[in-house]
Design a protein around this motif. Structure first.
Motif, mmCIF file in Angstrom:
data_model
loop_
_atom_site.group_PDB
_atom_site.id
_atom_site.type_symbol
_atom_site.label_atom_id
_atom_site.label_comp_id
_atom_site.label_asym_id
_atom_site.label_seq_id
_atom_site.Cartn_x
_atom_site.Cartn_y
_atom_site.Cartn_z
ATOM 1 N N VAL A 178 0.852 -1.196 0.000
ATOM 2 C CA VAL A 178 0.000 0.000 0.000
ATOM 3 C C VAL A 178 0.881 1.236 0.000
ATOM 4 O O VAL A 178 1.657 1.460 0.926
ATOM 5 C CB VAL A 178 -0.945 0.015 1.213
ATOM 6 C CG1 VAL A 178 -1.790 1.286 1.204
ATOM 7 C CG2 VAL A 178 -1.839 -1.213 1.196
ATOM 8 N N ASP A 179 0.733 2.028 -1.059
ATOM 9 C CA ASP A 179 1.549 3.230 -1.204
ATOM 10 C C ASP A 179 1.237 4.227 -0.092
ATOM 11 O O ASP A 179 0.103 4.578 0.140
ATOM 12 C CB ASP A 179 1.270 3.866 -2.572
ATOM 13 C CG ASP A 179 2.156 5.066 -2.828
ATOM 14 O OD1 ASP A 179 3.278 5.073 -2.311
ATOM 15 O OD2 ASP A 179 1.719 5.984 -3.546
ATOM 16 N N GLY A 180 2.257 4.657 0.603
ATOM 17 C CA GLY A 180 2.083 5.689 1.621
ATOM 18 C C GLY A 180 1.620 5.191 2.971
ATOM 19 O O GLY A 180 1.297 6.002 3.835
ATOM 20 N N ILE A 181 1.582 3.865 3.198
ATOM 21 C CA ILE A 181 1.042 3.354 4.458
ATOM 22 C C ILE A 181 1.926 3.756 5.641
ATOM 23 O O ILE A 181 1.428 4.059 6.724
ATOM 24 C CB ILE A 181 0.875 1.808 4.403
ATOM 25 C CG1 ILE A 181 0.130 1.300 5.646
ATOM 26 C CG2 ILE A 181 2.212 1.121 4.255
ATOM 27 C CD1 ILE A 181 -1.292 1.737 5.717
ATOM 28 N N SER A 182 3.243 3.799 5.457
ATOM 29 C CA SER A 182 4.134 4.151 6.568
ATOM 30 C C SER A 182 3.919 5.592 7.007
ATOM 31 O O SER A 182 3.792 5.883 8.198
ATOM 32 C CB SER A 182 5.595 3.925 6.164
ATOM 33 O OG SER A 182 5.834 2.562 5.927
ATOM 34 N N SER A 183 3.863 6.512 6.042
ATOM 35 C CA SER A 183 3.653 7.919 6.399
ATOM 36 C C SER A 183 2.253 8.120 6.970
ATOM 37 O O SER A 183 2.050 8.958 7.853
ATOM 38 C CB SER A 183 3.853 8.812 5.173
ATOM 39 O OG SER A 183 2.961 8.461 4.133
ATOM 40 N N TYR A 184 1.295 7.332 6.483
ATOM 41 C CA TYR A 184 -0.063 7.409 7.028
ATOM 42 C C TYR A 184 -0.078 7.025 8.501
ATOM 43 O O TYR A 184 -0.664 7.732 9.340
ATOM 44 C CB TYR A 184 -0.987 6.495 6.232
ATOM 45 C CG TYR A 184 -2.334 6.244 6.886
ATOM 46 C CD1 TYR A 184 -3.349 7.190 6.826
ATOM 47 C CD2 TYR A 184 -2.586 5.057 7.569
ATOM 48 C CE1 TYR A 184 -4.586 6.971 7.427
ATOM 49 C CE2 TYR A 184 -3.803 4.823 8.175
ATOM 50 C CZ TYR A 184 -4.802 5.790 8.094
ATOM 51 O OH TYR A 184 -6.016 5.559 8.707
ATOM 52 N N LEU A 185 0.577 5.914 8.837
ATOM 53 C CA LEU A 185 0.603 5.453 10.221
ATOM 54 C C LEU A 185 1.331 6.449 11.117
ATOM 55 O O LEU A 185 0.905 6.712 12.244
ATOM 56 C CB LEU A 185 1.277 4.085 10.304
ATOM 57 C CG LEU A 185 0.507 2.915 9.664
ATOM 58 C CD1 LEU A 185 1.361 1.664 9.643
ATOM 59 C CD2 LEU A 185 -0.805 2.663 10.392
ATOM 60 N N GLN A 186 2.419 7.039 10.621
ATOM 61 C CA GLN A 186 3.180 7.990 11.418
ATOM 62 C C GLN A 186 2.422 9.296 11.627
ATOM 63 O O GLN A 186 2.730 10.046 12.551
ATOM 64 C CB GLN A 186 4.522 8.261 10.744
ATOM 65 C CG GLN A 186 5.447 7.057 10.744
ATOM 66 C CD GLN A 186 6.715 7.302 9.953
ATOM 67 O OE1 GLN A 186 7.025 8.420 9.585
ATOM 68 N NE2 GLN A 186 7.451 6.236 9.692
ATOM 69 N N ASN A 187 1.442 9.546 10.793
ATOM 70 C CA ASN A 187 0.651 10.772 10.916
ATOM 71 C C ASN A 187 -0.667 10.531 11.644
ATOM 72 O O ASN A 187 -1.018 11.247 12.586
ATOM 73 C CB ASN A 187 0.377 11.345 9.519
ATOM 74 C CG ASN A 187 -0.472 12.597 9.567
ATOM 75 O OD1 ASN A 187 -0.373 13.404 10.488
ATOM 76 N ND2 ASN A 187 -1.319 12.769 8.575
ATOM 77 N N ARG A 188 -1.373 9.500 11.231
ATOM 78 C CA ARG A 188 -2.727 9.269 11.721
ATOM 79 C C ARG A 188 -2.762 8.732 13.154
ATOM 80 O O ARG A 188 -3.563 9.175 13.977
ATOM 81 C CB ARG A 188 -3.431 8.281 10.785
ATOM 82 C CG ARG A 188 -4.902 8.035 11.094
ATOM 83 C CD ARG A 188 -5.704 9.291 10.989
ATOM 84 N NE ARG A 188 -7.135 8.994 10.893
ATOM 85 C CZ ARG A 188 -8.086 9.879 11.140
ATOM 86 N NH1 ARG A 188 -7.769 11.109 11.501
ATOM 87 N NH2 ARG A 188 -9.352 9.546 11.031
ATOM 88 N N VAL A 189 -1.893 7.771 13.462
ATOM 89 C CA VAL A 189 -1.929 7.138 14.785
ATOM 90 C C VAL A 189 -1.616 8.137 15.897
ATOM 91 O O VAL A 189 -2.350 8.219 16.892
ATOM 92 C CB VAL A 189 -0.991 5.917 14.838
ATOM 93 C CG1 VAL A 189 -0.969 5.320 16.232
ATOM 94 C CG2 VAL A 189 -1.450 4.861 13.826
ATOM 95 N N PRO A 190 -0.534 8.938 15.791
ATOM 96 C CA PRO A 190 -0.307 9.940 16.840
ATOM 97 C C PRO A 190 -1.433 10.957 16.955
ATOM 98 O O PRO A 190 -1.731 11.429 18.058
ATOM 99 C CB PRO A 190 1.001 10.614 16.393
ATOM 100 C CG PRO A 190 1.683 9.593 15.549
ATOM 101 C CD PRO A 190 0.581 8.882 14.842
ATOM 102 N N ALA A 191 -2.076 11.284 15.830
ATOM 103 C CA ALA A 191 -3.183 12.243 15.870
ATOM 104 C C ALA A 191 -4.364 11.686 16.660
ATOM 105 O O ALA A 191 -5.016 12.411 17.418
ATOM 106 C CB ALA A 191 -3.609 12.601 14.452
ATOM 107 N N LYS A 192 -4.644 10.398 16.483
ATOM 108 C CA LYS A 192 -5.741 9.785 17.242
ATOM 109 C C LYS A 192 -5.353 9.599 18.708
ATOM 110 O O LYS A 192 -6.199 9.688 19.599
ATOM 111 C CB LYS A 192 -6.114 8.441 16.622
ATOM 112 C CG LYS A 192 -6.608 8.528 15.186
ATOM 113 C CD LYS A 192 -7.775 9.482 15.020
ATOM 114 C CE LYS A 192 -9.059 8.945 15.576
ATOM 115 N NZ LYS A 192 -10.209 9.845 15.332
ATOM 116 N N LEU A 193 -4.062 9.341 18.960
ATOM 117 C CA LEU A 193 -3.582 9.256 20.342
ATOM 118 C C LEU A 193 -3.759 10.612 21.025
ATOM 119 O O LEU A 193 -4.120 10.682 22.207
ATOM 120 C CB LEU A 193 -2.117 8.833 20.354
ATOM 121 C CG LEU A 193 -1.543 8.404 21.712
ATOM 122 C CD1 LEU A 193 -2.102 7.050 22.118
ATOM 123 C CD2 LEU A 193 -0.018 8.347 21.647
#
Length: 365
Positions: A178-193
């Motif tokens: 999945v293209d961009g999954i790493s940057s997505y996780l590094q952005n989205r997960v901390p935001a939800k935290l």
């Protein structure tokens, strides 16, 4: 003898010449017939293209027309089309533009931590001494008379360092494919935290005491509008600022839900004029910060920089565990996001909290 041979040769030459002339005439006639047939087909195709362009037919419509044709040549020989972009338009783009990354989400624009001072700690708890009361006996002293006595009370407080954490399980194929999954996780997960962090910093009731819980609750006794006055949300916020000012603190921000800020901007007089300016609103010079970190109908006014402080033992960290449980067998990876922090509240009187409905009722009484 020689004369006879000569005559025979002349007759043979004449015969050959006649045969050649006849063959040329027949060949020219056959070629002309074929050329005429080709010209007819070309004229027919030109007329067909012109008709398609004039009618604006799609490929499907023209194909249907040809299948329903009663022309024997069409049925026997088939048919073909010259596809032109301006005439026969495809139903879908076969070379779509691809936008990299993952879309379809939005992070909270303002988080509570943006309002506080942030420090660090290397301990599992933050201990501090907090004044709980001061009696001021200072006065002019007459000669030979005992001076006025002052007293104060202090308490030792402890803010525990707690962990806010979450985890996700994804497949190795997803991380690779999945293209961009790493940057997505590094952005989205901390935001939800950070959304859970908002809840704790503002309204936490456990080891992290939220500033809206420890704050002074709104009271209209400091300033009464009177029963005949028209009270609005702006009045509530101004009185809350006054409550903090009377405690000698300087208010740094007003936190409200976007819907409540919208209500302030849309408030009108009896003649339809807007009561307050739109855009970057402020009350008595104090900026109004809109965020979904606070629920609709509630407000929090405070000296965020002086009244409390975020103490970080560990900032947000994202860890990947390919060998967690049976992950290695199943081709999975556990992703853990966590942070460790404490929230010492130094001055309860630096914050005033409440809800607009009950606060407006108090101002009317």
């Amino acid at each position: 003898m020689e004369l006879n041979i000569k005559n025979e040769l002349e007759q043979l030459g004449a015969t050959i010449k006649t045969d050649l002339e006849k063959s040329n005439i027949e060949l020219k006639s056959e070629v002309k017939t074929q050329l005429d047939a080709l010209q007819g087909q070309f004229d027919q195709l030109t007329a067909k293209n012109a008709d398609i362009a004039a009618k604006g037919l799609t490929f499907g419509e023209e194909l249907k027309n040809q299948f329903s044709s009663t022309n024997p040549d069409v049925l026997a020989k088939g048919f073909k089309f010259e596809l032109k972009a301006s005439v026969l338009k495809p139903q879908a783009d076969i070379n779509p533009e691809y936008k990299p990354g993952i879309t379809g989400y939005a992070n909270r624009k303002v988080n509570a931590r943006q309002l506080f001072a942030i420090g660090s700690t290397s301990s599992d708890a933050v201990k501090y001494v907090k004044e709980s009361g001061y009696v001021n006996g200072a006065a002019i002293k007459e000669e030979g008379v005992i001076s006025g006595e002052s007293s104060f009370a202090i308490n030792q407080e402890t803010a525990l360092v707690k962990t806010i954490s979450t985890h996700l399980i994804v497949s190795k194929e997803m991380l690779n494919d999945v293209d961009g999954i790493s940057s997505y996780l590094q952005n989205r997960v901390p935001a939800k935290l950070a959304e859970k962090e908002d809840q704790e910093l503002l309204f936490g009731t456990g080891d992290i005491k939220g500033v809206a819980v420890t704050a002074v609750q709104f009271s209209g006794t400091t300033l009464t509008m009177g029963s005949g006055a028209t009270v609005n949300q702006y009045d509530v916020l101004r009185v809350a600022i006054n409550m903090i000012a009377k405690a000698d603190y300087t208010v740094s921000a007003i936190l409200v839900n976007p819907t409540d800020k919208t209500k302030l901007e849309l408030a009108k007089s009896s003649t339809g004029e807007y009561l307050f300016p739109s855009g970057n609103m402020s009350v008595a010079g104090v900026p109004i910060v809109e965020s979904n970190a606070i629920t609709e109908g509630k407000f929090l006014v405070g000296s965020f920089r002086d009244g409390a402080e975020i103490k970080e033992r560990q900032g947000v960290a994202i860890s990947y565990y390919p060998s967690d449980g049976e992950n290695a067998k199943k081709g999975l990876i556990t992703i853990v996001a966590e942070e460790r922090l404490a929230l010492p509240v130094y001055h309860n009187g630096a914050f005033v909290a409440g809800d607009f409905t009950s606060a407006m009722a108090k101002l009317k009484s």
